[in-house]
Design an enzyme around this catalytic site. Structure first.
Site, PDB file in Angstrom:
ATOM      1  CG  HIS A   1      -2.000  -0.983   1.179  1.00 53.73           C
ATOM      2  ND1 HIS A   1      -2.998  -1.047   2.121  1.00 53.73           N
ATOM      3  CD2 HIS A   1      -2.269  -1.970   0.283  1.00 53.73           C
ATOM      4  CE1 HIS A   1      -3.840  -2.021   1.821  1.00 53.73           C
ATOM      5  NE2 HIS A   1      -3.403  -2.604   0.714  1.00 53.73           N
TER       6      HIS A   1
ATOM      7  CE1 TYR B   1      -5.826   2.839  11.479  1.00 55.64           C
ATOM      8  CE2 TYR B   1      -5.369   2.880   9.120  1.00 55.64           C
ATOM      9  CZ  TYR B   1      -5.088   2.411  10.399  1.00 55.64           C
ATOM     10  OH  TYR B   1      -4.066   1.504  10.584  1.00 55.64           O
TER      11      TYR B   1
ATOM     12  N   PRO C   1      -3.767  -1.098  19.006  1.00 56.45           N
ATOM     13  CG  PRO C   1      -5.618  -2.363  18.366  1.00 56.45           C
ATOM     14  CD  PRO C   1      -4.974  -1.735  19.566  1.00 56.45           C
TER      15      PRO C   1
ATOM     16  CE  LYS D   1       3.652   2.369  13.658  1.00 56.79           C
ATOM     17  NZ  LYS D   1       4.505   2.363  12.507  1.00 56.79           N
TER      18      LYS D   1
ATOM     19  CE1 TYR E   1      -1.157   3.093   9.941  1.00 53.49           C
ATOM     20  CE2 TYR E   1      -0.224   2.557   7.789  1.00 53.49           C
ATOM     21  CZ  TYR E   1      -1.168   2.330   8.785  1.00 53.49           C
ATOM     22  OH  TYR E   1      -2.105   1.335   8.621  1.00 53.49           O
TER      23      TYR E   1
END
Length: 386
Positions: free
Chosen positions: A72, A194, A286, A290, A378
């Site tokens: 991604h 998200y 979560p 990480k 991220y």
């Protein structure tokens, strides 16, 4: 029995550490209390940072990952009925993330392990960091494993963490949990979504081109029985709804579970000849993805430190392991906390706090500097290691 490094736990951290050490000519034995089948079906995170992918490839465990993993280059933040793409690769010099299930990593690493390196159904009862020695039960018989160093990769409930005396503990529980489902339905999106909604957070992830992984924010005391499949799909459709009519595909739900959310760090990550890694030393909510990546970063650094001792006779990296790792751990803890509080709905918050949260979301998607901060955390930072 004797080995150079005793590794407790056959999760991704312990297995990868054993493999990294083997490639440097260092003997290791992995002790795991569960059987192989259990280890290969434990469902956990599946989002890999660029650095984690690089380490697995360098360790020779990247063949199936490269073939089946989903790369991604961005993700979507969705709120107020609209989606906003964060261009991860554009903001981080081309770095990416990859979707590849933890269960598959475990299978790959077990398949690469030579006969005898992993001892399944070997329950560790005691760790002596000073000797050092590990006592375990196998086939009903008490045994000892003498070694030079012990790596505690046995998670929060394992014996390793308890073997560090006078440890400082830092923790935080969150007023929400995740209801996670694995559904036999093609994903409704090509990148992770998200979603912040007044009713609670939702996440659309992917497991494969045929399987979707989805999450709903629920109360920590929620009963799984209160969530039949149709209620789950109805709530997901409500939270993911957009003004442009985006459609959520649904289908049979294969698995479902509720997971509380917490942050946890224990300091130090070393006592005598015992070194903690992964969930034995730290847990993150979560939201920032990480947990697995931080564990890989731990054992990559630990493998380099152990190799430096055997190859060059220097213990400097081992001596600095805990302090160096804790700097990285707290960065990941902060990012995970930030993502969690940015996206979840605190139903006890007042109207002022809700408006502040919305303002923060709008800033992240409208400012390149703010989006870059999210993106570089991220996709992750380079791992320290061989």
């Amino acid at each position: 029995m004797r080995t150079q490094v005793a590794i407790i736990g056959a999760g991704p951290a312990g297995l990868l550490l054993s493999h990294l050490l083997e490639r440097r000519g260092i003997d290791a034995v992995v002790l795991e209390s569960r059987d192989r089948a259990h280890c290969e079906r434990r469902q956990r995170a599946g989002m890999l940072e660029q650095g984690t992918v690089d380490v697995l490839r360098a360790a020779g465990a990247g063949e199936r990952l490269d073939r089946e993993g989903l790369t991604h280059h961005g993700l979507e933040l969705r709120f107020g009925g609209a989606g906003h793409r964060i261009a991860l690769s554009e903001l981080t010099g081309g770095r990416t993330v990859t979707i590849y299930a933890q269960t598959e990593i475990v299978k790959d690493l077990i398949a690469l392990s030579p006969e005898g390196r992993i001892r399944f159904e070997a329950e560790v009862l005691e760790v002596d960091p000073a000797s050092p020695r590990v006592t375990y039960r196998e086939n009903g018989v008490l045994r000892t494993l003498d070694c030079d160093l012990v790596a505690g990769c046995d998670g929060f409930h394992g014996v390793s963490r308890a073997a560090v005396p006078r440890a400082k503990v830092f923790e935080r529980d969150y007023p929400f949990a995740w209801l996670g489902v694995l559904a036999d339905v093609p994903p409704s999106t090509e990148e992770l979504v998200y979603c912040h909604h007044d009713r609670g957070f939702a996440l659309h992830s992917l497991r494969s081109p045929e399987v979707s992984r989805l999450y709903l924010q629920v109360s920590p005391d929620e009963e799984l029985a209160a969530w039949p499949d149709e209620r789950i799909w109805s709530e997901l459709r409500t939270r993911f709804a957009t003004r442009d009519g985006w459609t959520l595909k649904d289908g049979p739900i294969r698995e479902k579970a509720i997971t509380p959310m917490r942050s946890f760090v224990t300091e130090p990550m070393r006592h005598d000849n015992l070194f903690l890694a992964g969930d034995a030393a730290h847990i993150v909510p979560p939201t920032g993805a990480k947990g697995l990546n931080l564990a890989v970063s731990d054992v990559t650094a630990l493998a380099s430190a152990i190799a430096a001792r055997y190859e060059g006779g220097s213990s400097a990296l081992l001596d600095g392991y805990s302090s160096a790792r804790l700097r990285r751990v707290w960065r990941a803890e902060h990012f995970s906390y930030w993502m969690t509080t940015l996206l979840h709905t605190d139903h006890s918050a007042d109207a002022f706090a809700r408006r502040l949260q919305l303002s923060h979301l709008e800033y992240v998607v409208s400012s390149k500097a703010a989006a870059t901060t999210l993106a570089e955390n991220y996709v992750g930072f380079a791992h320290d290691g061989p």
